[in-house]
Design an enzyme around this catalytic site. Structure first.
Site, mmCIF file in Angstrom:
data_model
loop_
_atom_site.group_PDB
_atom_site.id
_atom_site.type_symbol
_atom_site.label_atom_id
_atom_site.label_comp_id
_atom_site.label_asym_id
_atom_site.label_seq_id
_atom_site.Cartn_x
_atom_site.Cartn_y
_atom_site.Cartn_z
ATOM 1 N N ASP A 144 8.037 -1.135 -4.458
ATOM 2 C CA ASP A 144 7.808 -1.513 -5.855
ATOM 3 C C ASP A 144 7.726 -3.039 -5.942
ATOM 4 O O ASP A 144 8.515 -3.743 -5.307
ATOM 5 C CB ASP A 144 8.964 -0.988 -6.720
ATOM 6 N N ASN A 201 10.102 9.140 -13.721
ATOM 7 C CA ASN A 201 9.993 8.920 -15.165
ATOM 8 C C ASN A 201 8.787 9.704 -15.657
ATOM 9 O O ASN A 201 7.695 9.606 -15.079
ATOM 10 C CB ASN A 201 9.828 7.426 -15.463
ATOM 11 N N GLY A 247 9.991 5.899 -20.039
ATOM 12 C CA GLY A 247 9.706 4.675 -19.290
ATOM 13 C C GLY A 247 8.549 4.771 -18.322
ATOM 14 O O GLY A 247 8.319 3.839 -17.548
ATOM 15 N N GLN A 248 7.808 5.891 -18.333
ATOM 16 C CA GLN A 248 6.645 5.966 -17.436
ATOM 17 C C GLN A 248 5.568 5.011 -17.935
ATOM 18 O O GLN A 248 5.162 5.079 -19.109
ATOM 19 C CB GLN A 248 6.081 7.393 -17.356
ATOM 20 N N HIS A 251 4.772 9.251 -9.631
ATOM 21 C CA HIS A 251 5.450 8.514 -8.564
ATOM 22 C C HIS A 251 6.938 8.772 -8.660
ATOM 23 O O HIS A 251 7.514 8.761 -9.745
ATOM 24 C CB HIS A 251 5.162 7.009 -8.640
ATOM 25 N N HIS A 295 10.508 7.201 -7.733
ATOM 26 C CA HIS A 295 11.177 5.953 -7.336
ATOM 27 C C HIS A 295 12.310 6.327 -6.381
ATOM 28 O O HIS A 295 13.186 7.118 -6.753
ATOM 29 C CB HIS A 295 11.824 5.262 -8.532
HETATM 30 P P1 AMP Z 1 7.236 3.706 -14.146
HETATM 31 O O1 AMP Z 1 7.725 2.721 -15.180
HETATM 32 O O2 AMP Z 1 8.208 4.796 -13.823
HETATM 33 O O3 AMP Z 1 5.863 4.231 -14.501
HETATM 34 O O4 AMP Z 1 7.105 2.895 -12.802
HETATM 35 C C1 AMP Z 1 6.015 2.097 -12.493
HETATM 36 C C2 AMP Z 1 6.463 1.173 -11.401
HETATM 37 O O5 AMP Z 1 5.332 0.647 -10.762
HETATM 38 C C3 AMP Z 1 7.303 -0.012 -11.879
HETATM 39 O O6 AMP Z 1 8.588 0.029 -11.266
HETATM 40 C C4 AMP Z 1 6.481 -1.227 -11.438
HETATM 41 O O7 AMP Z 1 7.288 -2.298 -11.004
HETATM 42 C C5 AMP Z 1 5.644 -0.648 -10.314
HETATM 43 N N1 AMP Z 1 4.393 -1.318 -10.042
HETATM 44 C C6 AMP Z 1 3.475 -1.726 -10.938
HETATM 45 N N2 AMP Z 1 2.421 -2.281 -10.306
HETATM 46 C C7 AMP Z 1 2.692 -2.198 -8.977
HETATM 47 C C8 AMP Z 1 1.979 -2.588 -7.795
HETATM 48 N N3 AMP Z 1 0.763 -3.171 -7.843
HETATM 49 N N4 AMP Z 1 2.558 -2.359 -6.593
HETATM 50 C C9 AMP Z 1 3.781 -1.780 -6.511
HETATM 51 N N5 AMP Z 1 4.486 -1.378 -7.593
HETATM 52 C C10 AMP Z 1 3.948 -1.584 -8.806
#
Ligand code: AMP
Length: 116
Positions: free
Chosen positions: A32, A89, A95-96, A102, A104
């Site tokens: 991340d 999420n 929070g998605q 994905h 985490h």
């Molecule tokens: P969510 O909020 O559960 O949808 O998680 C999305 C996650 O993607 C967040 O923790 C971001 O920090 C992560 N994220 C966004 N852009 C990137 C990227 N280019 N590479 C890696 N992680 C990312």
């Protein structure tokens, strides 16, 4: 299945760089960009599914594979013994922010429960 404007599909296509930590034919794990713990890795199916429910309704075995990959990442990161959290999420209210499912994988520090 992919979506041209999907950030994580673009990572799968190597159009956007990511620090890949593990990969199978159908799943990808990468760090991340905004880590919330010493280990913070995202695990995705390479195909595009909006969220965990869409993934579960999809190809037989793909959701299982994503979870297996998450555990393999935790093993490689050395956080199995101390414990890790696997979070999907699901929906904006939870929070998605990226609508390519994905998990985490979070570990390497004390993880409070319930989360804030
Ligand atoms: P969510 O909020 O559960 O949808 O998680 C999305 C996650 O993607 C967040 O923790 C971001 O920090 C992560 N994220 C966004 N852009 C990137 C990227 N280019 N590479 C890696 N992680 C990312």
């Amino acid at each position: 299945m992919s979506e041209a404007d999907c950030l994580f599909c673009r990572i799968v296509a190597k159009e956007i760089p990511a620090e890949i930590v593990y990969e199978t034919d159908r799943a990808l794990a990468f760090r991340d960009v905004n880590p919330q713990a010493p280990t913070h890795v995202l695990v995705i199916p390479k195909g595009h599914y909006r969220d965990a429910a869409a993934l579960a309704a999809a190809d037989h075995g793909l959701a299982d594979e994503v979870i297996r990959v998450a555990h393999e990442v935790a093993l490689r990161e050395g956080v199995v013994e101390s414990g890790y959290r696997l979070v999907f999420n699901t929906g904006p209210g939870a929070g998605q922010t990226v609508f390519h499912v994905h998990g985490h994988v979070l570990g390497g520090r004390g993880l409070q429960w319930p989360p804030g």
